[in-house]
Design an enzyme around this catalytic site. Sequence first.
Site, PDB file in Angstrom:
ATOM      1  N   LEU A 243       0.869  -1.183   0.000  1.00 54.57           N
ATOM      2  CA  LEU A 243       0.000   0.000   0.000  1.00 54.57           C
ATOM      3  C   LEU A 243       0.909   1.237   0.000  1.00 54.57           C
ATOM      4  O   LEU A 243       1.178   1.836   1.033  1.00 54.57           O
ATOM      5  CB  LEU A 243      -0.918  -0.042   1.226  1.00 54.57           C
ATOM      6  N   HIS A 244       1.418   1.570  -1.187  1.00 51.35           N
ATOM      7  CA  HIS A 244       2.485   2.565  -1.323  1.00 51.35           C
ATOM      8  C   HIS A 244       2.091   3.945  -0.748  1.00 51.35           C
ATOM      9  O   HIS A 244       2.680   4.408   0.207  1.00 51.35           O
ATOM     10  CB  HIS A 244       2.838   2.773  -2.799  1.00 51.35           C
ATOM     11  N   ASP A 245       1.123   4.597  -1.359  1.00 54.08           N
ATOM     12  CA  ASP A 245       0.911   6.028  -1.132  1.00 54.08           C
ATOM     13  C   ASP A 245       0.444   6.410   0.273  1.00 54.08           C
ATOM     14  O   ASP A 245       0.849   7.454   0.794  1.00 54.08           O
ATOM     15  CB  ASP A 245      -0.063   6.586  -2.182  1.00 54.08           C
TER      16      ASP A 245
END
Length: 315
Positions: A243-245
């Site tokens: 879940l990068h951002d």
Amino acid sequence: MTSTPRKIIIDTDPGQDDAVAILLALASPEFEVLGITTVAGNVPLPLTSRNACLVRELAGRPDVPVFAGCDAPLARPLVTAEHVHGKTGLDGPEWWEPETAPEAQHAVDFLIETVRAHEPGEITFCTLGPLTNIATALQRAPDIAPRIRQLVMMGGAYFEVGNITPAAEFNIFVDPEAAAVVLAAGIPLTMLPLDVTHKALVTRARNDAFRALGNRTGRHVAEMTDFFERFDKEKYGSDGAPLHDPTVIAWLLAPELFSGREINVEIELAGTWTTGMTVADWWGVTDRPKNALFIGDVDADGFFRLLTERLARLP
Ligand code: RIB
Ligand code: CA
């Protein structure tokens, strides 16, 4: 005594993980979100702008203005990522036709005018996509650089290497010239690269916790993840999607969940095979200026506890 909310502008290319980051910010009273600026990246600009409007409606926050920005990188053709995010960029849940639309003002003008209209050190940029809007604003109005409090970005990779090429992470690869402008601007910068985002995996249990929230937000986040995770699980054999951002927003909320080093980071612009690589001097082998706090680790359970608790506050 509650402290004054931090004024932030979110620059983004939604993208399911961008959507979760925007939801986290809108659910958190620690922030005053002055605006959402969109950029071409995961999908073309008309779709990233449409998606930003959908996400603010999902959060019940149609009051937060959306500004469409640059539709192509500074010096290269646009590369998109429908193979990860689907044709719409928000594939997974059933969405509606947006009831709201972006403002008429261009995102770059909004960025410049808003920084100039506030005291120096008041505004934080949270960037979740290619840095084209930010770089264009800095090139057009160099006076804003010293006025920006901090820039927290999702982008880059070092030990984790690339996700769109063997050497480069997507946000940097799409517009490496823009990334180079931002890294050279002297703005206090925190980078959340794949090195840390790949430790924030949405496992089945974590996604079930989103679904179990019982609100529309939780269901949408779970269904976006159901779609978004298939690419990374197949490629990396991981037990969930990174879940990068949302790590950008979480770092501002709870920096103690993260660790990293102040180091020099340069952007490769002329590599035959390595264009867009973030050359991170993690071991300090050069005397190049330390221009970024490069985050390498996260307490993943703490991150998901924070994210889940905040998403519960939304409709
Ligand atoms: O490499 C991951 C980044 O590229 C994330 O911001 C994702 O949304 C895509 O923009
Ligand atoms: Ca993004």
